[in-house]
Each structure stands twice: as structure tokens, then as C-alpha cells.
Design a protein around this motif. Sequence first.
Motif, mmCIF file in Angstrom:
data_model
loop_
_atom_site.group_PDB
_atom_site.id
_atom_site.type_symbol
_atom_site.label_atom_id
_atom_site.label_comp_id
_atom_site.label_asym_id
_atom_site.label_seq_id
_atom_site.Cartn_x
_atom_site.Cartn_y
_atom_site.Cartn_z
ATOM 1 N N THR A 17 0.818 -1.213 0.000
ATOM 2 C CA THR A 17 0.000 0.000 0.000
ATOM 3 C C THR A 17 0.854 1.266 0.000
ATOM 4 O O THR A 17 0.536 2.232 -0.651
ATOM 5 C CB THR A 17 -0.958 0.025 1.213
ATOM 6 N N ASP A 278 5.838 8.369 10.789
ATOM 7 C CA ASP A 278 6.383 9.241 9.746
ATOM 8 C C ASP A 278 5.600 10.536 9.579
ATOM 9 O O ASP A 278 5.839 11.284 8.625
ATOM 10 C CB ASP A 278 6.463 8.484 8.414
ATOM 11 N N THR A 343 -7.929 2.142 -1.378
ATOM 12 C CA THR A 343 -7.097 2.468 -0.225
ATOM 13 C C THR A 343 -5.673 2.811 -0.659
ATOM 14 O O THR A 343 -5.106 2.133 -1.510
ATOM 15 C CB THR A 343 -7.083 1.261 0.728
ATOM 16 N N GLU A 362 -8.659 9.307 4.488
ATOM 17 C CA GLU A 362 -8.855 7.877 4.654
ATOM 18 C C GLU A 362 -9.296 7.608 6.083
ATOM 19 O O GLU A 362 -8.893 8.321 7.010
ATOM 20 C CB GLU A 362 -7.555 7.124 4.385
ATOM 21 N N LYS A 375 -0.721 12.384 2.856
ATOM 22 C CA LYS A 375 -1.535 12.778 3.990
ATOM 23 C C LYS A 375 -0.626 13.467 4.992
ATOM 24 O O LYS A 375 0.592 13.285 4.950
ATOM 25 C CB LYS A 375 -2.254 11.583 4.594
ATOM 26 N N ARG A 413 -13.759 -0.010 12.364
ATOM 27 C CA ARG A 413 -12.970 -0.977 11.598
ATOM 28 C C ARG A 413 -12.502 -2.061 12.556
ATOM 29 O O ARG A 413 -11.967 -1.754 13.622
ATOM 30 C CB ARG A 413 -11.753 -0.285 10.974
ATOM 31 N N ARG A 483 -11.382 -6.264 3.305
ATOM 32 C CA ARG A 483 -10.195 -6.271 2.446
ATOM 33 C C ARG A 483 -8.990 -6.736 3.260
ATOM 34 O O ARG A 483 -9.026 -6.760 4.486
ATOM 35 C CB ARG A 483 -9.934 -4.908 1.772
ATOM 36 N N GLY A 486 -2.332 -4.193 2.885
ATOM 37 C CA GLY A 486 -1.150 -4.256 2.032
ATOM 38 C C GLY A 486 0.058 -3.654 2.710
ATOM 39 O O GLY A 486 1.036 -3.323 2.057
HETATM 40 C C1 VG1 Z 1 -3.113 1.103 5.693
HETATM 41 C C2 VG1 Z 1 -4.376 1.928 5.701
HETATM 42 C C3 VG1 Z 1 -4.421 2.826 4.484
HETATM 43 C C4 VG1 Z 1 -3.148 3.671 4.420
HETATM 44 C C5 VG1 Z 1 -1.916 2.784 4.503
HETATM 45 C C6 VG1 Z 1 -0.630 3.576 4.577
HETATM 46 O O1 VG1 Z 1 -3.095 0.276 4.558
HETATM 47 O O2 VG1 Z 1 -5.520 1.112 5.758
HETATM 48 O O3 VG1 Z 1 -5.566 3.619 4.530
HETATM 49 O O4 VG1 Z 1 -3.105 4.403 3.227
HETATM 50 O O5 VG1 Z 1 -1.990 1.960 5.659
HETATM 51 O O6 VG1 Z 1 -0.640 4.462 5.650
HETATM 52 P P1 VG1 Z 1 -3.504 -1.271 4.600
HETATM 53 O O7 VG1 Z 1 -3.248 -1.763 3.233
HETATM 54 O O8 VG1 Z 1 -2.657 -1.903 5.677
HETATM 55 O O9 VG1 Z 1 -4.946 -1.288 4.995
HETATM 56 V V1 VG1 Z 1 0.801 4.836 6.479
HETATM 57 O O10 VG1 Z 1 0.479 5.952 7.630
HETATM 58 O O11 VG1 Z 1 1.298 3.308 6.808
HETATM 59 O O12 VG1 Z 1 1.834 5.465 5.195
#
Ligand code: VG1
Length: 542
Positions: A17, A278, A343, A362, A375, A413, A483, A486
Motif C-alpha cells: 500500500t 512518519d 485504499t 482515509e 496525507k 474498523r 479487504r 497491504g
Molecule cells: C493502511 C491503511 C491505508 C493507508 C496505509 C498507509 O493500509 O488502511 O488507509 O493508506 O496503511 O498508511 P492497509 O493496506 O494496511 O490497509 V501509512 O500511515 O502506513 O503510510
Amino acid sequence: MIITVPTKPYSDQKPGTSGLRKKVPHFQQEHYAENFIQSIFDSLEDFKGKTLVIGGDGRFYNREVIQKAIKMAAANGFGRVLVGQGGILSTPAASNIIRKYKAFGGIILSASHNPGGPNEDFGIKYNIGNGGPAPEKITDAIFANSKTITSYKTLDMGDVDIDRLHSFDLGAMSVEIIDPVADYAALMEQLFDFPAIRNLFSLGFRMVFDAMHAVTGPYAKEILENRLGAPDGTVRNFVPLPDFGGHHPDPNLVHAKDLFDEMMGEDAPDFGAASDGDGDRNLIIGQGIFVTPSDSLAILAANARLAPGYSGGIAGIARSMPTSAAADRVADKLKIGMYETPTGWKFFGNLLDAGKVTICGEESAGTGSSHVREKDGLWAVLLWLNVLASRGESVQEIVRQHWAAFGRNYYSRHDYEEVDAEAANGLIDALRARLETLPGTKIGELTIETADDFAYHDPIDHSESRKQGIRILFEGGSRLIFRLSGTGTSGATLRVYMDRFEPDSALHDIDTQEALADLIAAAEELADIRTRTGRDAPSVIT
Ligand code: VG1
Ligand code: CO
């Protein structure tokens, strides 16, 4: 001296992701980080002589990989690198630096809100020239390169000094070690009404910001305390530590529980906030009220005009598909565009670049705007402060008025972490196989209207992203989404999202899990979560 080091491919460098995330010992394997960095460079064209931004969130192994990245950038032909002092750059600050100095792109080292330390998580992501996460076309190319790589280029030399603000040449490339905070703070000062916020603090407004020993510490200290005059001590845990003090730098109700308890207790401050490893996520809590990220997105969009940077109004709103539909009604009322994306922040980039949207969000505590292409945790906190200063009302009052005007979305969630990957995939596959048979099905009081596997057609570049989450829509507007994460680094994480719209103000005071009980039961009935995952309950409820 430039050297070419022979290497063998690793098969598991698929960016998720947001970039590649693995445990530190995994990243410490011979040439592992170098392979991925070279695979990034090999997926790019025409960067010779151009600028690359390099920084990270300060977690364990950050400094080592910063050194590798600088030397490899020089050996691969970049003309200049801008490196945050001490190797530090928050994700939104890196995005701003890329944009402000018209860099070709940037390498950001972080595993975001995941824990850090010798046995915890590390990550690398690549951002493109607009300051945003690389789109799938590039991440797919990086992965393909990583599977065929045979060598990487670097300089044969010792480490460079990244702790002093200075510039020097490394072969044909120049290195500038820059202040990680200054440009970002200047941008915030342009967007928000600093005199009004300063006035709010001078009147005794009390705030707590928990930097969670992660990257936002220096940013929050400078902006909130030095520039906005919040009392010393407003910013807590402000020294970034390689292991985040042993905690998860995840600003949610589990890992920021102390802050939450304080905000719910007697004599709570007016405003509580936190950010992640971060610096791109945010937690917003008022006296006695937690604001869900989905509500926060809707409320900030509805009130953005109060900040000088958005006084002309916003062009549109985008939200990720699992984010609650609260923002949709704001877009309706403002008569502006509303976009639903998969996402991950990378899907907002094209919409922002094309001027279709100004504010994005998000459900996972990410909110941001067109000011950067990531973000931005502190941005959300500052916009809230601006709104609070302008309206002169409490967080509680603002949220309740918003619900009364637009209706309330109860939202939660449920995460099932580190479940067996096969079981998790099996659960999703089984749902996917039944999608066509679901419409019309009754579960308790609920009736399924439509069911699909979310696919996104990007309106700007016309790329297609399929299989982005199972979406079940019920009559009356409630939604259930399944889902797989990632971003996890061990096993699979199943995420189940529940969203129920309640227009009636008389019903705005129900406990969230209670309000969602029917949807929670429907999720179990539809997906056999217990049997398939072997879990009685979610690991995290947010
Ligand atoms: C998660 C969140 C997603 C976000 C991603 C990265 O992804 O659900 O909304 O964009 O983390 O955020 P996933 O695939 O684990 O649901 V960050 O603050 O880790 O850059
Ligand atoms: Co993050």
C-alpha cells in the motif's frame, strides 16, 4: 569511485500500500536494501543530473540506509540530493521539499505507524516529482526490476556527515544537508491563521500533542510551541527515538490510550492530538469526544473556508472506498465533486494534480490536501486549531452540530492481525465467489442491495485498479467492506469496515459498537470470520 556490485535478486520486494515493508533483519540481508533502491532507479527515466530528496522517520536502520541511498544516487547519476539533517524528514515534509525544490523524486524511509527497533519494521517508498507516492505503473516496474537485478551501482567510500547543515560534492553530485522543519513550518504558516491560533493559546486554550517519540516531535515543537505560543510541555514525547521508546507509533485508541484516557477524564485539556511514525497520520480528540477520521474529514471539508489557505473554497473531496460516507454529504451540500478511490494515498495524486479535489482522507487517520501529495498529520491538527479559533466553540460542539446538520455515520474498523495468509485469502475468495448471489439476501433486519469487488477507473489517466475490496451495500445506505491489508509484515491482516448512516439526531448518542451490532453480526454471517481465522474477536477495534 563508482563501483558495480554483483547481486542476486530477492523475490519478495513487491511494494505494498505504501512502499516495501519488512522486518529489520530481513532488510539487513546482504544487498537487500541496495537491490530495492537500484530497482527504483532502474524504473525511472531521464533523472541524470536531477535532484533526489532523501529522508526518513528516524527509526532503527534509517541512518544506514540513508548512507546507502546517498552513495547509490551519486553512482547512478543524480545531480543533487537534499537530505534531511540527521536523516530526518517526515513524509509530508519530504513531499513538500520535492515539490518546492522541483526535485525529480524522493526516497522516504519509514514503516509508518509500525513499531521500530532491531527486530521490528523498516520500509522504503519512492515518491515522484509531484511529491506523491509512486503510482502502480512505477511500483509494478520496481517489483519487476527487483526480480531480475544482477548488480547495483554505488560509491566505494566511507560514510558522509549527515548531522550538520552543510553542502559538499560527492563525485559529480552535490549533497545538501537541509533543515527538516523550516520549509514545512513556512508552508503551514501560509495555509493557516497563525495569529488567530496564537490568540487562542494566549487565552488559555489547553492542548496536548503526543509525538509518540516519532518524527513529528521537532515539527510540532517548532510550530505549536515556538511559533504558536502553546505552553512548553504541550508537545510530549518529542524526541524521535530509533525504537519509538518501545511503543507502536500508531495514533489510535489502542496505542495512544493514555492520551485518550486523559481527554475523557476530569479536567481534560481542550484538544488532544497525535501523529504516527512518519508524521502523515493524525489523531483528533476533543474534551470528552474522539473524532473518527471519517468524521474529521467531513468536518474539515465543511469548515475549510475558515483557513486562509482555503478561503476561496475547495474544489472537491476524495475519500478511500472504506472511509465512511460522511464526507459525501458535505460535497453534496457544497455542490462540489466527490471521488471514491481505492485504499492508499497514491490514488489521490492524479485528482489533486488535475485540480479536481482539494481535500482527501482515509478512515485510517489520514487527512490531507493539495498543499502536498501525502496525507499530513500536523496539517490536520492545525486546520482543526484554525477552525476552533475561528468558531470559538469546543470540538464537542462542532462535531454535534455537524451531525445535526448532516446526519451521523456510525463507523468502525475491525482488524484481525497476523492471521494465516491462506485462511485470509480463502475468506475473501469465498465472498468474491458469492457476490452475484448476494443482492436481495436478508440478514436479520438488513437487506443486501448490491455487492461487488471494488474496481477503480482513474478519471485522469484511465488506469484500472481491480480487486480493491469486497463491498456490500445494504438498503438504507449501510455498508460492510472486507479487504486484506497491504502494509503488514507478518501473516495477513483482515480488515472489516462497518458504516451505518443515522439521520435522526435523537439517535446520535448510541455507543458505536452497539449502533453497529447488526452490521457486525452480518459480517460474521457472511464471511465466517471465526471459523476461517480461528479468532473469537478482532485484534484491534478502531
Ligand atoms: C493502511 C491503511 C491505508 C493507508 C496505509 C498507509 O493500509 O488502511 O488507509 O493508506 O496503511 O498508511 P492497509 O493496506 O494496511 O490497509 V501509512 O500511515 O502506513 O503510510
Ligand atoms: Co504513516
